[in-house]
Scaffold this motif. Structure first.
Motif, PDB file in Angstrom:
ATOM      1  N   ILE A  44      40.214  44.770  38.481  1.00 47.53           N
ATOM      2  CA  ILE A  44      40.789  44.413  37.185  1.00 47.53           C
ATOM      3  C   ILE A  44      40.748  45.625  36.278  1.00 47.53           C
ATOM      4  N   ASP A  45      41.863  45.892  35.588  1.00 44.80           N
ATOM      5  CA  ASP A  45      41.852  46.988  34.622  1.00 44.80           C
ATOM      6  C   ASP A  45      42.664  46.644  33.383  1.00 44.80           C
ATOM      7  N   THR A  46      42.024  46.779  32.224  1.00 40.23           N
ATOM      8  CA  THR A  46      42.698  46.589  30.937  1.00 40.23           C
ATOM      9  C   THR A  46      42.322  47.711  29.974  1.00 40.23           C
ATOM     10  N   ALA A  47      41.928  48.861  30.497  1.00 42.89           N
ATOM     11  CA  ALA A  47      41.398  49.937  29.662  1.00 42.89           C
ATOM     12  C   ALA A  47      42.457  50.659  28.837  1.00 42.89           C
ATOM     13  N   THR A  48      43.729  50.539  29.246  1.00 43.15           N
ATOM     14  CA  THR A  48      44.812  51.188  28.509  1.00 43.15           C
ATOM     15  C   THR A  48      45.872  50.147  28.157  1.00 43.15           C
ATOM     16  N   GLU A  49      47.066  50.602  27.794  1.00 43.65           N
ATOM     17  CA  GLU A  49      48.141  49.666  27.479  1.00 43.65           C
ATOM     18  C   GLU A  49      48.541  48.821  28.680  1.00 43.65           C
ATOM     19  N   ASN A  50      48.287  49.339  29.878  1.00 45.22           N
ATOM     20  CA  ASN A  50      48.656  48.627  31.089  1.00 45.22           C
ATOM     21  C   ASN A  50      47.595  47.603  31.477  1.00 45.22           C
ATOM     22  N   CYS A  51      48.049  46.424  31.827  1.00 48.89           N
ATOM     23  CA  CYS A  51      47.155  45.359  32.299  1.00 48.89           C
ATOM     24  C   CYS A  51      47.449  45.153  33.780  1.00 48.89           C
ATOM     25  N   SER A  52      46.448  45.303  34.622  1.00 52.02           N
ATOM     26  CA  SER A  52      46.716  45.210  36.058  1.00 52.02           C
ATOM     27  C   SER A  52      45.572  44.553  36.813  1.00 52.02           C
ATOM     28  N   VAL A  53      45.935  43.907  37.894  1.00 57.56           N
ATOM     29  CA  VAL A  53      44.984  43.267  38.809  1.00 57.56           C
ATOM     30  C   VAL A  53      45.457  43.551  40.222  1.00 57.56           C
ATOM     31  N   ALA A  54      44.534  43.828  41.116  1.00 58.31           N
ATOM     32  CA  ALA A  54      44.901  44.058  42.519  1.00 58.31           C
ATOM     33  C   ALA A  54      43.859  43.438  43.427  1.00 58.31           C
ATOM     34  N   LEU A  55      44.307  43.050  44.597  1.00 58.25           N
ATOM     35  CA  LEU A  55      43.439  42.430  45.589  1.00 58.25           C
ATOM     36  C   LEU A  55      43.642  43.130  46.923  1.00 58.25           C
ATOM     37  N   LEU A  56      42.568  43.673  47.455  1.00 58.24           N
ATOM     38  CA  LEU A  56      42.600  44.321  48.769  1.00 58.24           C
ATOM     39  C   LEU A  56      42.027  43.371  49.804  1.00 58.24           C
ATOM     40  N   VAL A  57      42.797  43.088  50.833  1.00 59.09           N
ATOM     41  CA  VAL A  57      42.338  42.264  51.953  1.00 59.09           C
ATOM     42  C   VAL A  57      42.647  43.041  53.228  1.00 59.09           C
ATOM     43  N   GLY A  58      41.623  43.649  53.806  1.00 59.06           N
ATOM     44  CA  GLY A  58      41.858  44.515  54.952  1.00 59.06           C
ATOM     45  C   GLY A  58      42.644  45.741  54.531  1.00 59.06           C
ATOM     46  N   ASP A  59      43.834  45.908  55.102  1.00 60.78           N
ATOM     47  CA  ASP A  59      44.701  47.030  54.750  1.00 60.78           C
ATOM     48  C   ASP A  59      45.843  46.611  53.826  1.00 60.78           C
ATOM     49  N   THR A  60      45.832  45.367  53.391  1.00 58.74           N
ATOM     50  CA  THR A  60      46.909  44.858  52.536  1.00 58.74           C
ATOM     51  C   THR A  60      46.468  44.816  51.080  1.00 58.74           C
ATOM     52  N   VAL A  61      47.324  45.331  50.202  1.00 58.97           N
ATOM     53  CA  VAL A  61      47.042  45.311  48.772  1.00 58.97           C
ATOM     54  C   VAL A  61      48.059  44.407  48.071  1.00 58.97           C
ATOM     55  N   TYR A  62      47.552  43.406  47.373  1.00 53.91           N
ATOM     56  CA  TYR A  62      48.377  42.549  46.522  1.00 53.91           C
ATOM     57  C   TYR A  62      48.151  43.015  45.086  1.00 53.91           C
ATOM     58  N   SER A  63      49.194  43.090  44.287  1.00 59.58           N
ATOM     59  CA  SER A  63      48.985  43.609  42.934  1.00 59.58           C
ATOM     60  C   SER A  63      49.941  43.008  41.910  1.00 59.58           C
ATOM     61  N   ARG A  64      49.487  43.026  40.681  1.00 62.74           N
ATOM     62  CA  ARG A  64      50.286  42.656  39.508  1.00 62.74           C
ATOM     63  C   ARG A  64      49.993  43.668  38.419  1.00 62.74           C
ATOM     64  N   SER A  65      51.021  44.051  37.686  1.00 61.74           N
ATOM     65  CA  SER A  65      50.829  45.044  36.636  1.00 61.74           C
ATOM     66  C   SER A  65      51.868  44.845  35.542  1.00 61.74           C
ATOM     67  N   GLU A  66      51.449  44.950  34.297  1.00 59.51           N
ATOM     68  CA  GLU A  66      52.369  44.804  33.176  1.00 59.51           C
ATOM     69  C   GLU A  66      51.851  45.579  31.970  1.00 59.51           C
ATOM     70  N   VAL A  67      52.724  46.361  31.361  1.00 59.98           N
ATOM     71  CA  VAL A  67      52.359  47.057  30.124  1.00 59.98           C
ATOM     72  C   VAL A  67      52.439  46.028  28.997  1.00 59.98           C
ATOM     73  N   ALA A  68      51.280  45.606  28.518  1.00 58.26           N
ATOM     74  CA  ALA A  68      51.190  44.551  27.503  1.00 58.26           C
ATOM     75  C   ALA A  68      49.982  44.829  26.615  1.00 58.26           C
ATOM     76  N   PRO A  69      50.097  45.793  25.691  1.00 53.43           N
ATOM     77  CA  PRO A  69      48.939  46.286  24.930  1.00 53.43           C
ATOM     78  C   PRO A  69      48.120  45.227  24.207  1.00 53.43           C
ATOM     79  N   ARG A  70      48.765  44.171  23.730  1.00 53.38           N
ATOM     80  CA  ARG A  70      48.030  43.182  22.931  1.00 53.38           C
ATOM     81  C   ARG A  70      47.848  41.846  23.641  1.00 53.38           C
ATOM     82  N   ASP A  71      48.190  41.795  24.916  1.00 51.89           N
ATOM     83  CA  ASP A  71      48.137  40.513  25.614  1.00 51.89           C
ATOM     84  C   ASP A  71      47.239  40.528  26.847  1.00 51.89           C
ATOM     85  N   HIS A  72      46.322  41.476  26.910  1.00 54.94           N
ATOM     86  CA  HIS A  72      45.468  41.573  28.093  1.00 54.94           C
ATOM     87  C   HIS A  72      44.720  40.273  28.381  1.00 54.94           C
TER      88      HIS A  72
END
Length: 232
Positions: free
Chosen positions: A8-36
């Protein structure tokens, strides 16, 4: 057994979450400065559902430890701690600057990266990284907060070519005066999909902490206090 890590990362304007399962990465990311706070948990639920696993099945929970905005870093670590505590998971703090270096490698294969995040107040969060043959990153310049003109004055020229990532370059054009060979990059923000890659290595090395021991890295710890009357 495949490694499973949520980041989980909300340290900057970008809000992102990722999930690693083995060698597969699932991810979501959105630039949303005030909606983290509104975006993070729905992203977490989406990824867990997509992968068909639960929090309790994870091996660790990684988070963007900073540097970045004070509020953003606090939001990210607070949410991560809550999830990790409920699922009894160890935690892994990942540098936002190192995550951008990893992003540049993922996108272009570049192995020398200069990261600068706009830290406001006339300063940048700065570090340089060199990727080693084993896939880890050597910190060429340690993380710090510094005024661009001071960085220009003390930086030493070298024979390497550096990819410039982060928001600091556009915020402070004077960074172009650095005595370095620089190439532009499209990477502006850290992203959790790169943090899970770094977290996988940290987990393999046993570099995890308990929920109560996880902490942010602000680099400018005294600023919030100085804004209060009577605080120095």
């Amino acid at each position: 057994m495949s490694v499973k890590i949520l980041a989980i990362d909300t340290a900057t304007e970008n809000c992102s979450v990722a999930l690693l399962v083995g060698d597969t990465v699932y991810s979501r990311s959105e630039v949303a400065p005030r909606d983290h706070t509104k975006k993070v948990l729905p992203m977490v639920d989406e990824l867990l559902n997509e992968a068909g696993i639960t929090l309790a099945e994870l091996d660790a929970l990684a988070f963007g430890r900073g540097p970045g905005s004070f509020t953003g870093v606090r939001i990210g670590i607070g949410i991560a701690q809550g999830l990790a505590f409920g699922a009894d998971l160890p935690m892994i703090g990942i540098s936002t600057l190192a995550a951008m270096a990893q992003a540049q490698f993922r996108l272009t294969g570049e192995t020398h990266v200069a990261a600068a995040i706009d830290a406001r107040m006339g300063e940048v969060y700065w570090a340089r990284y060199q990727r080693l043959e084993n896939g880890t990153w050597h910190t060429f310049d340690s993380e710090r907060v510094i005024a661009p003109e001071a960085l220009v004055a003390e930086c030493q020229a070298d024979s390497l070519s550096w990819s410039s990532v982060g928001t600091g370059w556009s915020a402070y054009p004077e960074l172009a005066k650095l005595p370095l060979t620089l190439t532009e990059s499209a990477v502006l923000y850290p992203d959790a999909q790169d943090m899970v890659v770094l977290a996988k290595y940290e987990l393999a090395q046993g570099n995890t902490v308990a929920v109560e021991a996880s902490s942010p890295v602000y680099l400018r710890d005294n600023v919030a206090w100085k804004k209060l009357p009577g605080r120095e």
